[in-house]
Scaffold this motif. Sequence first.
Motif, mmCIF file in Angstrom:
data_model
loop_
_atom_site.group_PDB
_atom_site.id
_atom_site.type_symbol
_atom_site.label_atom_id
_atom_site.label_comp_id
_atom_site.label_asym_id
_atom_site.label_seq_id
_atom_site.Cartn_x
_atom_site.Cartn_y
_atom_site.Cartn_z
ATOM 1 N N GLY A 203 -27.605 95.466 8.858
ATOM 2 C CA GLY A 203 -28.752 95.727 8.009
ATOM 3 C C GLY A 203 -28.983 94.647 6.989
ATOM 4 O O GLY A 203 -28.359 94.643 5.929
ATOM 5 N N GLY A 204 -29.840 93.665 7.330
ATOM 6 C CA GLY A 204 -30.250 92.656 6.365
ATOM 7 C C GLY A 204 -29.416 91.394 6.328
ATOM 8 O O GLY A 204 -29.611 90.569 5.428
ATOM 9 N N ILE A 205 -28.496 91.212 7.266
ATOM 10 C CA ILE A 205 -27.666 90.006 7.281
ATOM 11 C C ILE A 205 -28.330 88.989 8.203
ATOM 12 O O ILE A 205 -28.338 89.147 9.425
ATOM 13 C CB ILE A 205 -26.236 90.320 7.747
ATOM 14 N N ARG A 206 -28.888 87.934 7.613
ATOM 15 C CA ARG A 206 -29.724 87.014 8.382
ATOM 16 C C ARG A 206 -29.285 85.566 8.301
ATOM 17 O O ARG A 206 -29.819 84.728 9.018
ATOM 18 C CB ARG A 206 -31.180 87.118 7.903
ATOM 19 N N ASP A 207 -28.331 85.244 7.417
ATOM 20 C CA ASP A 207 -27.943 83.843 7.277
ATOM 21 C C ASP A 207 -26.427 83.725 7.229
ATOM 22 O O ASP A 207 -25.700 84.703 6.997
ATOM 23 C CB ASP A 207 -28.589 83.208 6.042
ATOM 24 N N VAL A 208 -25.956 82.513 7.465
ATOM 25 C CA VAL A 208 -24.520 82.262 7.575
ATOM 26 C C VAL A 208 -23.828 82.491 6.238
ATOM 27 O O VAL A 208 -22.695 83.008 6.192
ATOM 28 C CB VAL A 208 -24.269 80.836 8.100
ATOM 29 N N GLU A 209 -24.488 82.126 5.149
ATOM 30 C CA GLU A 209 -23.865 82.295 3.833
ATOM 31 C C GLU A 209 -23.594 83.767 3.526
ATOM 32 O O GLU A 209 -22.538 84.113 2.988
ATOM 33 C CB GLU A 209 -24.761 81.683 2.744
ATOM 34 N N THR A 210 -24.553 84.638 3.866
ATOM 35 C CA THR A 210 -24.345 86.074 3.644
ATOM 36 C C THR A 210 -23.227 86.595 4.530
ATOM 37 O O THR A 210 -22.364 87.372 4.083
ATOM 38 C CB THR A 210 -25.643 86.844 3.911
ATOM 39 N N ALA A 211 -23.208 86.180 5.789
ATOM 40 C CA ALA A 211 -22.127 86.601 6.683
ATOM 41 C C ALA A 211 -20.773 86.180 6.132
ATOM 42 O O ALA A 211 -19.785 86.923 6.213
ATOM 43 C CB ALA A 211 -22.344 86.016 8.076
ATOM 44 N N ALA A 212 -20.720 84.990 5.541
ATOM 45 C CA ALA A 212 -19.465 84.499 4.980
ATOM 46 C C ALA A 212 -18.946 85.404 3.871
ATOM 47 O O ALA A 212 -17.725 85.585 3.717
ATOM 48 C CB ALA A 212 -19.656 83.079 4.451
ATOM 49 N N GLN A 213 -19.851 85.997 3.101
ATOM 50 C CA GLN A 213 -19.427 86.891 2.021
ATOM 51 C C GLN A 213 -18.693 88.120 2.582
ATOM 52 O O GLN A 213 -17.689 88.571 2.008
ATOM 53 C CB GLN A 213 -20.635 87.323 1.201
ATOM 54 N N TYR A 214 -19.200 88.638 3.697
ATOM 55 C CA TYR A 214 -18.555 89.815 4.294
ATOM 56 C C TYR A 214 -17.217 89.449 4.936
ATOM 57 O O TYR A 214 -16.255 90.223 4.854
ATOM 58 C CB TYR A 214 -19.503 90.477 5.297
ATOM 59 N N LEU A 215 -17.132 88.294 5.545
ATOM 60 C CA LEU A 215 -15.847 87.852 6.080
ATOM 61 C C LEU A 215 -14.830 87.646 4.963
ATOM 62 O O LEU A 215 -13.649 87.979 5.115
ATOM 63 C CB LEU A 215 -16.017 86.559 6.875
ATOM 64 N N ALA A 216 -15.283 87.091 3.840
ATOM 65 C CA ALA A 216 -14.382 86.897 2.704
ATOM 66 C C ALA A 216 -13.851 88.237 2.194
ATOM 67 O O ALA A 216 -12.667 88.361 1.838
ATOM 68 C CB ALA A 216 -15.101 86.142 1.582
ATOM 69 N N LEU A 217 -14.708 89.254 2.167
ATOM 70 C CA LEU A 217 -14.257 90.590 1.770
ATOM 71 C C LEU A 217 -13.214 91.133 2.741
ATOM 72 O O LEU A 217 -12.200 91.705 2.322
ATOM 73 C CB LEU A 217 -15.447 91.549 1.704
ATOM 74 N N ALA A 218 -13.459 90.951 4.034
ATOM 75 C CA ALA A 218 -12.499 91.423 5.031
ATOM 76 C C ALA A 218 -11.166 90.704 4.880
ATOM 77 O O ALA A 218 -10.091 91.326 4.974
ATOM 78 C CB ALA A 218 -13.053 91.224 6.436
ATOM 79 N N ASP A 219 -11.214 89.405 4.649
ATOM 80 C CA ASP A 219 -9.981 88.636 4.452
ATOM 81 C C ASP A 219 -9.226 89.127 3.228
ATOM 82 O O ASP A 219 -7.995 89.256 3.241
ATOM 83 C CB ASP A 219 -10.308 87.151 4.292
ATOM 84 N N GLU A 220 -9.969 89.420 2.162
ATOM 85 C CA GLU A 220 -9.345 89.864 0.915
ATOM 86 C C GLU A 220 -8.706 91.244 1.061
ATOM 87 O O GLU A 220 -7.572 91.475 0.624
ATOM 88 C CB GLU A 220 -10.399 89.898 -0.190
ATOM 89 N N ILE A 221 -9.436 92.169 1.679
ATOM 90 C CA ILE A 221 -9.007 93.567 1.687
ATOM 91 C C ILE A 221 -8.059 93.877 2.838
ATOM 92 O O ILE A 221 -7.062 94.598 2.663
ATOM 93 C CB ILE A 221 -10.237 94.491 1.735
ATOM 94 N N CYS A 222 -8.362 93.341 4.017
ATOM 95 C CA CYS A 222 -7.589 93.702 5.213
ATOM 96 C C CYS A 222 -6.671 92.591 5.702
ATOM 97 O O CYS A 222 -5.887 92.811 6.627
ATOM 98 C CB CYS A 222 -8.541 94.111 6.335
ATOM 99 N N GLY A 223 -6.780 91.409 5.098
ATOM 100 C CA GLY A 223 -5.898 90.307 5.469
ATOM 101 C C GLY A 223 -6.633 89.240 6.252
ATOM 102 O O GLY A 223 -7.559 89.535 7.010
ATOM 103 N N PRO A 224 -6.234 87.969 6.092
ATOM 104 C CA PRO A 224 -6.976 86.855 6.691
ATOM 105 C C PRO A 224 -6.957 86.828 8.212
ATOM 106 O O PRO A 224 -7.805 86.191 8.817
ATOM 107 C CB PRO A 224 -6.293 85.608 6.114
ATOM 108 N N GLY A 225 -6.014 87.522 8.844
ATOM 109 C CA GLY A 225 -5.981 87.533 10.303
ATOM 110 C C GLY A 225 -6.590 88.775 10.920
ATOM 111 O O GLY A 225 -6.535 88.960 12.142
ATOM 112 N N TRP A 226 -7.186 89.621 10.099
ATOM 113 C CA TRP A 226 -7.615 90.941 10.581
ATOM 114 C C TRP A 226 -8.915 90.906 11.361
ATOM 115 O O TRP A 226 -9.054 91.575 12.383
ATOM 116 C CB TRP A 226 -7.758 91.892 9.387
ATOM 117 N N ALA A 227 -9.908 90.157 10.889
ATOM 118 C CA ALA A 227 -11.247 90.204 11.476
ATOM 119 C C ALA A 227 -11.281 89.534 12.840
ATOM 120 O O ALA A 227 -11.063 88.331 12.970
ATOM 121 C CB ALA A 227 -12.260 89.540 10.548
#
Length: 259
Positions: A203-227
């Motif tokens: 919902g509303g993710i259209r550019d690479v920079e925005t996608a990077a923010q969600y990956l950074a959250l996943a790395d922070e919360i679930c670990g850098p190898g999780w996603a």
Amino acid sequence: MSGTEITLVDIASRVLPLLDLTSLNDADDADSTAVLCAKAVTPVGNVAAVCLWPSFIPQAKQALSGSGVKVATVVNFPGGSLPADKVVDQIARALADGADEIDVVMPYAAVMAGMGGDQRAQDHLAACREACGPVTMKVILESGALAKPALIERAAQVAVAAGADFLKTSTGKVPAGATPGAARIMLTACREAGRPVGFKASGGIRDVETAAQYLALADEICGPGWASPATFRFGASGLLDALLGVLGQGPAVTVTAGY
């Protein structure tokens, strides 16, 4: 990862195999489905899945045979208001047509209503879980409608308890789609589930920079190898063009991870 220099090419290369390339428009037809499936297979790698209306499952299965791209569809979509037996029938038909993954809208209005609504929503999703069998079930919370952090957290707990394989933010059919705040709550629920549960930002993710923010959250919360495609997806349509644009450029643009 804070302060680590990475490139948009690095990010795009990481995002592409996590993409559920999606088309859920009222005007979708056989021609648009053919275009969608063709776009799913790219010179720089294939997306994880296409996500489309149930009526186009057979066409997509044939078009993507041998590609490794999964075919996902939606049920109880978009309002989450159908009775459980109707949704179970939708799931059965989708599986009979060859769907690899089911994205089901939870009855989020029940969670918002309270007064036993959590249990009603859980029972509903448990019936969907049984109907899906071993097939991946992504539960759409519609976090933009839930809005309040406490409601999003409760909905995530309901979905996990009912057997969700993924928690997904949005249908894309309400004004508010994915947000970092909702993603943080849902990723925390994934981490604390006690079993593998993935996350899908949609919902509303259209550019690479925005996608990077969600990956950074996943790395922070679930670990850098999780996603990975087994645990993390982006549900989008226009994002693919942005990814391919970055991957087709010459000199890479440098950004800072975790911004």
